[in-house]
Enzyme design. Structure first.
Site, short mmCIF file in Angstrom:
data_model
loop_
_atom_site.label_atom_id
_atom_site.label_comp_id
_atom_site.label_asym_id
_atom_site.label_seq_id
_atom_site.Cartn_x
_atom_site.Cartn_y
_atom_site.Cartn_z
N LYS A 89 1.97 -5.67 0.12
CA LYS A 89 1.60 -4.47 0.88
C LYS A 89 2.80 -3.65 1.35
O LYS A 89 2.73 -2.43 1.47
CB LYS A 89 0.74 -4.85 2.08
N GLU A 111 -5.30 1.98 9.60
CA GLU A 111 -6.42 1.12 9.95
C GLU A 111 -6.18 -0.24 9.30
O GLU A 111 -5.48 -0.33 8.29
CB GLU A 111 -7.75 1.70 9.47
N SER A 377 -0.11 -12.29 -5.16
CA SER A 377 0.03 -11.15 -4.26
C SER A 377 0.57 -11.51 -2.88
O SER A 377 1.18 -10.67 -2.22
CB SER A 377 -1.32 -10.45 -4.11
C1 LIG Z 1 -4.48 -7.20 1.25
C2 LIG Z 1 -4.24 -8.25 0.23
C3 LIG Z 1 -4.91 -8.24 -1.01
C4 LIG Z 1 -5.97 -7.24 -1.36
O1 LIG Z 1 -5.57 -5.93 -1.36
P1 LIG Z 1 -5.37 -5.10 -2.71
O2 LIG Z 1 -5.17 -3.72 -2.24
O3 LIG Z 1 -6.59 -5.28 -3.53
O4 LIG Z 1 -4.16 -5.65 -3.39
C5 LIG Z 1 -4.59 -9.21 -1.93
N1 LIG Z 1 -3.67 -10.17 -1.66
C6 LIG Z 1 -3.02 -10.22 -0.49
C7 LIG Z 1 -2.04 -11.30 -0.24
C8 LIG Z 1 -3.28 -9.26 0.51
O5 LIG Z 1 -2.63 -9.32 1.68
#
Ligand SMILES: *Cc1c(COP(=O)(O)O)cnc(C)c1O
Length: 393
Positions: A89, A111, A377
C-alpha cells in the site's frame, strides 16, 4: 483489446467518474494534472528515491524452493511484505503524497476499513509533515485497535464514522463529504485501484513498480522477462493491478486473480465480487458490485479484512468480462491452510490476504517448467491474532 484506461476514464464498460456535482472541481483538477505531474523529471526522481531509501525497493523476487518442489512448478514470490509498513500500500501513498504536494495541498484525508491504508497514509503524512485525517467506521475502530494506535502515534487524527453500518462505506461517505467542504487545500488519498477516474489509473501506475521490477528480476534469474503466470489476491485490486500492469498486453502471460470466497461463494458470507457481482456504482465508478436485486450494496465477508470489499476495481471487472484474467475464489479455510503452509515451507508468515493467492495450488495445476509469480502483498504480523485463534496456537 485495450487494458489501458481510455480518455473518458473507462476500461471497456467499467470505470468513469460518478460523483456528486460538488466534487467535480476536485476530481477534475486531479484528472487534468496527474499525468503531467507523474511525468515531471523532478517528480520521478523524488518518487524513485523514496521507494528506494524509505520503502526499501526493489523488493526481492524470491524463488520459493520448497514450495516449488511441493507443487512441481517454479514459484517465485514478489516480496511486497518486506516493504516499510509491511505491504504494497505504501507504494501508492508515497506517490499520492507527492502529487498532493505538487498540487499545493497541505491537508490529507483518507478512509480506511481494516486500517492498513490509514497507516500507510499516516506514515507518508508524517514523512512530509502534512496534516492527516483518517475516517474510519466506529465498528472498525473497535475491531482494529492496533492500527488506530499506529495512526495516532504517527500523528494522524482518526475520525469515527457513526452512520449506517459504521464500517468502510460510511467512512468513505464521510471522507467525500470532507473533500466537498475543503476543495482547495485538501487531497483525498484513495487506497486501492478504485474510485472515480483518475484514481484507478493513478493508483495502478504507482503500483506498477511491482511488475516493472518483476520483469528485470526475471531476466536476471531466468533469462526471460515474461513469466507464464502472474497471480495476486484482489480486494479493491491495487496489488493485483500493479502485478499485472506490464504483462497486460503480453498474451503469453496468464493472469490469475484470487478473490475471497469467505465461507463459500454461495454461503451469503463472501467477498467473491466478480462472480457474484452485477454492474453497479460504488465509490464513484461503474464496476462489478455485490448487491441485492434492488441495488442495495451487500455487506461482504472475509476472514481477511483487506479483501472484505463489496466491489472490485474497474480494470479487474474489465479483465473478468473480457476473459483476459482467470478468476478464482478461495475460502477462509483454504487461505488459512495456505498461510500455514508457506510459514512452514519457506519461513515466511504471509498476510491473510496474500494467503488467498497462495491457495491457488488447490484449484489450478501448473506445468513443471512454468514460471509462476505470486504477489506476496503483505506480511502476517498484523494477522497473528487471527492465525492464533484459528489454529489455536
Ligand atoms: C489492503 C491489502 C490487500 C487488498 O488490497 P488491494 O487493493 O486489492 O491490493 C491485499 N493484501 C494486503 C497485505 C493488504 O494490506
Amino acid at each position: 483489446m485495450s487494458y489501458q484506461v481510455n480518455e473518458n476514464g473507462y476500461y471497456g464498460d467499467f470505470g468513469g467518474a460518478y460523483i456528486p456535482e460538488m466534487l467535480y472541481p476536485n476530481v477534475e483538477e486531479l484528472r487534468l494534472a496527474y499525468l503531467n505531474i507523474m511525468n515531471e523529471p523532478s517528480f520521478k526522481q523524488e518518487f524513485d528515491q523514496l521507494l528506494k531509501d524509505y520503502v526499501g525497493r526493489p523488493s526481492p523476487l524470491y524463488y520459493a524452493m520448497r514450495l516449488s518442489e511441493k507443487y512441481n512448478t517454479k514459484v517465485y514470490l514478489k516480496r511486497e511484505d518486506l516493504n516499510h509498513t509491511g505491504a504494497h500500500k505504501v507504494n501508492n501513498t508515497i506517490g499520492q503524497i507527492l502529487v498532493a504536494k505538487k498540487l499545493g495541498k497541505n491537508r490529507i484525508i483518507a478512509e480506511t476499513g481494516a486500517g492498513q491504508h490509514g497507516v500507510a497514509t499516516a506514515t507518508v503524512c508524517a514523512l512530509m509533515g502534512i496534516e492527516c485525517i483518517v475516517y474510519m467506521g466506529e465498528i472498525d475502530i473497535k475491531r482494529q485497535a492496533p492500527n488506530v494506535a499506529r495512526m495516532k502515534m504517527l500523528g494522524a487524527e482518526v475520525r469515527p464514522a457513526k452512520s449506517g453500518s459504521k464500517t468502510l462505506k460510511d467512512a468513505t461517505n464521510e471522507a467525500i463529504r470532507d473533500w466537498i467542504n475543503n476543495p482547495v487545500d485538501t487531497h483525498y488519498i484513495i487506497g486501492s485501484a478504485i474510485g472515480p477516474h483518475p484514481y484507478p489509473d493513478m493508483v495502478t501506475r504507482f503500483q506498477s513498480i511491482i511488475s516493472e521490477e518483476i520483469k528485470w528480476q526475471l531476466r536476471e534469474k531466468e533469462g526471460r522477462e515474461n513469466p507464464d503466470y502472474v497471480i495476486a489476491c484482489i480486494g479493491g485490486g491495487s496489488n493485483a493491478a500493479g502485478t499485472y500492469y506490464h504483462f497486460l498486453d503480453e498474451s503469453t502471460v496468464g493472469i490469475i486473480a484470487v478473490e475471497a470466497a469467505g465461507k463459500g461463494v454461495n454461503s451469503g458470507e463472501s467477498a467473491a465480487t466478480s462472480q457474484l457481482g452485477k454492474e453497479g456504482i460504488i465509490h464513484g465508478c461503474k464496476t462489478l458490485l455485490m448487491q441485492t436485486a434492488d441495488g442495495q450494496i451487500t455487506e461482504p465477508y472475509s476472514i481477511s479484512a483487506g479483501l472484505d470489499y463489496p466491489g472490485v476495481g474497474p480494470l479487474h471487472s474489465h479483465l473478468y468480462k473480457t476473459g483476459r484474467a482467470e478468476f478464482f475464489s478461495v475460502t477462509d479455510d483454504d487461505a488459512m491452510a495456505a498461510g500455514l503452509e508457506l510459514s512452514q515451507l519457506e519461513g515466511i508468515i504471509p498476510a491473510i490476504e496474500s494467503s488467498h493467492a497462495l491457495a491457488i495450488f488447490n484449484d489450478k495445476k501448473f506445468q513443471p517448467d512454468d514460471i509462476v509469480v505470486i504477489s506476496l502483498s503483505g506480511r502476517g504480523d498484523k494477522d497473528l491474532n487471527t492465525y492464533i485463534d484459528y489454529f489455536k496456537l
